[in-house]
Design an enzyme around this catalytic site. Structure first.
Site, PDB file in Angstrom:
ATOM      1  N   PRO A  12       0.871  -1.203  -0.001  1.00  0.00           N
ATOM      2  CA  PRO A  12      -0.088  -0.058  -0.222  1.00  0.00           C
ATOM      3  C   PRO A  12       0.674   1.347   0.013  1.00  0.00           C
ATOM      4  CG  PRO A  12      -0.796  -1.676   1.350  1.00  0.00           C
ATOM      5  CD  PRO A  12       0.291  -2.371   0.833  1.00  0.00           C
ATOM      6  N   CYS A  13       0.434   2.163  -0.680  1.00  0.00           N
ATOM      7  CA  CYS A  13       1.482   3.322  -1.122  1.00  0.00           C
ATOM      8  C   CYS A  13       0.989   4.511  -0.103  1.00  0.00           C
ATOM      9  CB  CYS A  13       1.240   3.827  -2.556  1.00  0.00           C
ATOM     10  SG  CYS A  13      -0.435   4.334  -3.154  1.00  0.00           S
TER      11      CYS A  13
END
Length: 341
Positions: free
Chosen positions: A77-78
């Site tokens: 997840p960024c």
């Protein structure tokens, strides 16, 4: 034969792309249970609803067929690497130490191939450099670079950071395939017209969010590529009247038929959340149109028809690796293996 396990698999964008490149994806891991339907129905691979930090080396090893080339893939997840967190050390963020979990599994599984995809700003953080250093210490050959997805046929101005690693030898991403970019018009013009708040009878995902009377008045005065500065003062949001909000011109905007779309986000179905207004119709783009701009095929299911909601599906679409980018990564790995067989 390349066998793959997809960590942080989400709704299956990377998996779908790898499968199009004839890579056998055996399983995907994600801690969002909403993604199970999309992942399994479309990709015919196993979905394990589990936090990657809790995944063991042995369970990952067990997915690979004997004699296959092992690929461990993942897009952590960024959120900790986005522009909203610039200047912070993601390794100190207790909620998102996920690249270190990926690193741990690589060390234990010892796959011949590794790929990772994330936002370009991931390279500004110590955790990413630790990840690359760990790969090189394990004698992986590493290629890394910023990829303009439009250069590979994605009708979207999405920029991503891609990493490829191999035990066999030097590796790289395949050359770009599109000098002329695919436009919004080329992929969205085919869809039936909708009013805000409606959905199409034959495709439950082709649905557009409702608009308030104020936002309806705003979009009716909006032009392709224009901004809220085109509206009369009475329709402008209070935040845009302040000095601090005057630079945010891309919200409440229409896309342009003649260009790729802006980057799809988890809120891409909302007119006020970015330049997500339909180029002609007085509504935001539909969930199906957003999925198409992420290169998901028209028959891709995200949730059963009776369970579709904007927030859940929007999150899956916005967080996904574009299918085209997954396919490009898969083809790059295949080209690499042909060189070293």
């Amino acid at each position: 034969m390349i066998d793959a396990v997809d960590l942080f698999c989400g709704a299956g964008g990377l998996t779908a792309g790898l499968r199009k490149a004839n890579i056998h994806v055996r399983a995907g891991y994600d801690n969002d249970a909403n993604c199970e339907h999309a992942y399994t129905v479309n990709n015919h691979a196993s979905f394990i609803n589990k936090d990657v930090q809790e995944v063991t080396v042995e369970e990952v090893k067990n997915w690979y067929q004997k004699g296959s080339i092992k690929l461990l893939a993942g897009c952590a997840p960024c959120q900790p690497f986005s522009t909203y967190n610039q200047g912070k050390d993601a390794s100190l963020d207790r909620k998102w130490p996920l690249l270190y979990a990926f690193q741990r599994l690589i060390k234990g599984v010892k796959p011949e191939l590794v790929t990772m995809e994330n936002v370009p700003d991931v390279t500004k953080h110590e955790v990413y450099h630790d990840f690359v250093a760990s790969l090189k210490a394990q004698k992986y050959h590493v290629w890394e670079g910023r990829v303009a997805c439009a250069d590979y046929g994605l009708p979207q101005k999405r920029q991503r950071h891609v990493l490829l690693a191999s035990k066999f030898g030097p590796i790289s991403l395949m050359p770009k395939t599109h000098n002329i970019h695919v436009t919004v018009e080329q992929v969205l013009k085919k869809y039936a017209k909708l009013h805000a708040g409606e959905h199409h009878s034959s495709d439950p995902l082709h649905r557009a969010a409702k608009l308030s009377p104020t936002n309806m008045a705003r979009i009716m005065l909006s032009t392709q590529g224009g901004t809220w500065r085109d509206w009369p003062e009475s329709l402008r949001a209070n935040c845009h009247k302040k000095e601090s909000g005057k630079t945010y011109a891309s919200v409440y905007g229409r896309m342009k038929w003649s260009e790729p779309s802006p980057t799809m986000t988890t809120l891409c179905y909302g007119f006020g959340n970015g330049r997500f207004g339909h180029p002609e119709q007085n509504r935001a783009i539909s969930l199906r149109e957003a999925a198409t701009l992420q290169s998901f095929p028209d028959d891709y299911e995200f949730l059963p028809a009776e369970k579709i909601n904007f927030k859940a599906v929007g999150r899956m679409i916005g967080n996904a690796v574009p299918v085209i980018l997954g396919e490009v990564i898969g083809h790059s790995l295949n080209i690499h293996m042909q060189e070293y067989r």
